[in-house]
Design a protein around this motif. Structure first.
Motif, PDB file in Angstrom:
ATOM      1  N   GLY A  29     -18.433  -0.069  -4.365  1.00 18.58           N
ATOM      2  CA  GLY A  29     -19.216  -0.707  -5.425  1.00 18.58           C
ATOM      3  C   GLY A  29     -20.078  -1.789  -4.801  1.00 18.58           C
ATOM      4  O   GLY A  29     -20.829  -1.545  -3.865  1.00 18.58           O
ATOM      5  N   LYS A  30     -19.918  -3.013  -5.325  1.00 25.55           N
ATOM      6  CA  LYS A  30     -20.691  -4.127  -4.777  1.00 25.55           C
ATOM      7  C   LYS A  30     -19.869  -4.976  -3.812  1.00 25.55           C
ATOM      8  O   LYS A  30     -20.331  -5.996  -3.327  1.00 25.55           O
ATOM      9  CB  LYS A  30     -21.220  -4.995  -5.919  1.00 25.55           C
ATOM     10  CG  LYS A  30     -22.246  -4.270  -6.762  1.00 25.55           C
ATOM     11  CD  LYS A  30     -22.839  -5.162  -7.808  1.00 25.55           C
ATOM     12  CE  LYS A  30     -23.880  -4.360  -8.608  1.00 25.55           C
ATOM     13  NZ  LYS A  30     -24.611  -5.196  -9.534  1.00 25.55           N
ATOM     14  N   LYS A  31     -18.633  -4.543  -3.542  1.00 30.73           N
ATOM     15  CA  LYS A  31     -17.751  -5.304  -2.657  1.00 30.73           C
ATOM     16  C   LYS A  31     -17.870  -4.805  -1.224  1.00 30.73           C
ATOM     17  O   LYS A  31     -17.810  -3.610  -0.966  1.00 30.73           O
ATOM     18  CB  LYS A  31     -16.298  -5.194  -3.123  1.00 30.73           C
ATOM     19  CG  LYS A  31     -16.061  -5.826  -4.475  1.00 30.73           C
ATOM     20  CD  LYS A  31     -14.627  -5.704  -4.890  1.00 30.73           C
ATOM     21  CE  LYS A  31     -14.413  -6.318  -6.261  1.00 30.73           C
ATOM     22  NZ  LYS A  31     -13.042  -6.124  -6.728  1.00 30.73           N
ATOM     23  N   LYS A  53      -4.412  -3.860  20.626  1.00 29.36           N
ATOM     24  CA  LYS A  53      -3.172  -4.532  20.223  1.00 29.36           C
ATOM     25  C   LYS A  53      -2.993  -4.560  18.707  1.00 29.36           C
ATOM     26  O   LYS A  53      -1.876  -4.686  18.211  1.00 29.36           O
ATOM     27  CB  LYS A  53      -3.147  -5.954  20.772  1.00 29.36           C
ATOM     28  CG  LYS A  53      -3.050  -6.000  22.283  1.00 29.36           C
ATOM     29  CD  LYS A  53      -3.054  -7.411  22.784  1.00 29.36           C
ATOM     30  CE  LYS A  53      -3.008  -7.405  24.308  1.00 29.36           C
ATOM     31  NZ  LYS A  53      -3.179  -8.726  24.874  1.00 29.36           N
ATOM     32  N   ASN A  54      -4.084  -4.479  17.994  1.00 26.26           N
ATOM     33  CA  ASN A  54      -4.057  -4.515  16.525  1.00 26.26           C
ATOM     34  C   ASN A  54      -4.967  -3.400  16.017  1.00 26.26           C
ATOM     35  O   ASN A  54      -6.135  -3.642  15.734  1.00 26.26           O
ATOM     36  CB  ASN A  54      -4.522  -5.872  16.019  1.00 26.26           C
ATOM     37  CG  ASN A  54      -4.528  -5.955  14.507  1.00 26.26           C
ATOM     38  OD1 ASN A  54      -3.776  -5.267  13.836  1.00 26.26           O
ATOM     39  ND2 ASN A  54      -5.414  -6.769  13.970  1.00 26.26           N
ATOM     40  N   ASP A  55      -4.427  -2.186  15.920  1.00 23.57           N
ATOM     41  CA  ASP A  55      -5.259  -1.022  15.584  1.00 23.57           C
ATOM     42  C   ASP A  55      -5.145  -0.590  14.125  1.00 23.57           C
ATOM     43  O   ASP A  55      -5.636   0.468  13.747  1.00 23.57           O
ATOM     44  CB  ASP A  55      -4.930   0.162  16.507  1.00 23.57           C
ATOM     45  CG  ASP A  55      -3.479   0.599  16.427  1.00 23.57           C
ATOM     46  OD1 ASP A  55      -2.775   0.217  15.469  1.00 23.57           O
ATOM     47  OD2 ASP A  55      -3.037   1.314  17.347  1.00 23.57           O
ATOM     48  N   LYS A  56      -4.515  -1.417  13.293  1.00 22.17           N
ATOM     49  CA  LYS A  56      -4.289  -1.045  11.903  1.00 22.17           C
ATOM     50  C   LYS A  56      -4.745  -2.178  10.980  1.00 22.17           C
ATOM     51  O   LYS A  56      -4.482  -3.341  11.252  1.00 22.17           O
ATOM     52  CB  LYS A  56      -2.800  -0.782  11.696  1.00 22.17           C
ATOM     53  CG  LYS A  56      -2.401  -0.344  10.327  1.00 22.17           C
ATOM     54  CD  LYS A  56      -0.893  -0.068  10.304  1.00 22.17           C
ATOM     55  CE  LYS A  56      -0.419   0.380   8.954  1.00 22.17           C
ATOM     56  NZ  LYS A  56       1.033   0.653   8.958  1.00 22.17           N
ATOM     57  N   GLY A  57      -5.451  -1.794   9.912  1.00 20.08           N
ATOM     58  CA  GLY A  57      -5.915  -2.797   8.962  1.00 20.08           C
ATOM     59  C   GLY A  57      -5.904  -2.280   7.547  1.00 20.08           C
ATOM     60  O   GLY A  57      -5.892  -1.070   7.304  1.00 20.08           O
ATOM     61  N   LEU A  58      -5.872  -3.204   6.585  1.00 19.62           N
ATOM     62  CA  LEU A  58      -5.880  -2.863   5.165  1.00 19.62           C
ATOM     63  C   LEU A  58      -7.018  -3.603   4.491  1.00 19.62           C
ATOM     64  O   LEU A  58      -7.148  -4.821   4.624  1.00 19.62           O
ATOM     65  CB  LEU A  58      -4.539  -3.260   4.510  1.00 19.62           C
ATOM     66  CG  LEU A  58      -4.426  -2.992   3.024  1.00 19.62           C
ATOM     67  CD1 LEU A  58      -4.436  -1.493   2.725  1.00 19.62           C
ATOM     68  CD2 LEU A  58      -3.159  -3.634   2.467  1.00 19.62           C
ATOM     69  N   LEU A  59      -7.856  -2.855   3.794  1.00 19.33           N
ATOM     70  CA  LEU A  59      -8.972  -3.436   3.056  1.00 19.33           C
ATOM     71  C   LEU A  59      -8.692  -3.269   1.565  1.00 19.33           C
ATOM     72  O   LEU A  59      -8.442  -2.164   1.096  1.00 19.33           O
ATOM     73  CB  LEU A  59     -10.280  -2.729   3.434  1.00 19.33           C
ATOM     74  CG  LEU A  59     -10.641  -2.779   4.918  1.00 19.33           C
ATOM     75  CD1 LEU A  59     -11.753  -1.795   5.236  1.00 19.33           C
ATOM     76  CD2 LEU A  59     -11.051  -4.194   5.307  1.00 19.33           C
ATOM     77  N   LYS A  60      -8.706  -4.390   0.830  1.00 22.72           N
ATOM     78  CA  LYS A  60      -8.434  -4.380  -0.608  1.00 22.72           C
ATOM     79  C   LYS A  60      -9.717  -4.690  -1.376  1.00 22.72           C
ATOM     80  O   LYS A  60     -10.458  -5.597  -1.010  1.00 22.72           O
ATOM     81  CB  LYS A  60      -7.377  -5.417  -0.959  1.00 22.72           C
ATOM     82  CG  LYS A  60      -6.034  -5.163  -0.344  1.00 22.72           C
ATOM     83  CD  LYS A  60      -5.048  -6.252  -0.726  1.00 22.72           C
ATOM     84  CE  LYS A  60      -3.718  -6.035  -0.039  1.00 22.72           C
ATOM     85  NZ  LYS A  60      -2.753  -7.076  -0.421  1.00 22.72           N
ATOM     86  N   PHE A  61      -9.935  -3.930  -2.441  1.00 23.87           N
ATOM     87  CA  PHE A  61     -11.147  -4.122  -3.250  1.00 23.87           C
ATOM     88  C   PHE A  61     -10.815  -4.501  -4.671  1.00 23.87           C
ATOM     89  O   PHE A  61      -9.808  -4.224  -5.197  1.00 23.87           O
ATOM     90  CB  PHE A  61     -11.990  -2.836  -3.222  1.00 23.87           C
ATOM     91  CG  PHE A  61     -12.368  -2.439  -1.834  1.00 23.87           C
ATOM     92  CD1 PHE A  61     -13.453  -3.015  -1.207  1.00 23.87           C
ATOM     93  CD2 PHE A  61     -11.610  -1.513  -1.126  1.00 23.87           C
ATOM     94  CE1 PHE A  61     -13.786  -2.664   0.089  1.00 23.87           C
ATOM     95  CE2 PHE A  61     -11.947  -1.159   0.175  1.00 23.87           C
ATOM     96  CZ  PHE A  61     -13.025  -1.741   0.775  1.00 23.87           C
TER      97      PHE A  61
END
Length: 165
Positions: free
Chosen positions: A146-148, A157-165
């Motif tokens: 959307g607009k987010k 070392k940090n290959d994982k992430g979570l994006l919240k909308f």
């Protein structure tokens, strides 16, 4: 004699300061298209880096953008991306369709798509592209729902992430 040494020193120092520095950075752009109910993904990586990694992992010689380029190289790109890139949409693992690739200068652009996504609140991503062969590799993830807009920088070392909308 002192003047000659000074002049020589003044000429050499600037030349030494221009050493080549290699950056290891990929960009993954993720966009949710609600009207199409798809997640569209574009990944760009340096051609020589992806070629090196795939050649090593699969014991082949891609020779990208040459007359000797392997005709079935998409098979290796798909295999590599499926091994190194994992996505979950709202907690559910999703596989992507490989749409194709494009060469532009020293970059390779990969186009992927996840279909049948009715809504999207979170994207969990594991991105190990190139990190096995280049420990200093960083993978920037930019997303738009959307607009987010959300971004995250992943690495070996940090290959994982979570994006919240």
């Amino acid at each position: 004699m002192n003047t000659k040494k000074s002049i020589l020193l003044l000429l050499i120092i600037p030349l030494l300061s221009f050493s080549t520095h290699k950056y290891y950075l990929s960009l993954t752009q993720i966009e949710y298209r609600s009207e199409l109910q798809t997640v569209q993904i574009t990944i760009n990586v340096f051609m020589d880096d992806i070629e090196f990694a795939i050649n090593k992992d699969y014991n082949i010689d891609l020779q990208l953008t040459t007359k000797k380029e392997l005709k079935d190289n998409d098979v290796y790109f798909i295999k590599y991306l499926n091994k190194k890139l994992h996505l979950k949409v709202d907690g559910t693992p999703k596989s992507f369709n490989y749409i194709g690739k494009e060469y532009d200068g020293d970059l390779v652009y990969f186009y992927l798509e996840i279909e049948d996504i009715k809504e999207l609140n979170t994207i969990e991503i594991i991105n190990k592209i190139l990190t096995n062969h280049f420990p200093e590799q960083e993978n920037l993830i930019k997303s738009k729902v959307g607009k987010k807009h959300k971004s995250i920088l992943l690495n070996a070392k940090n290959d994982k992430g979570l994006l919240k909308f």
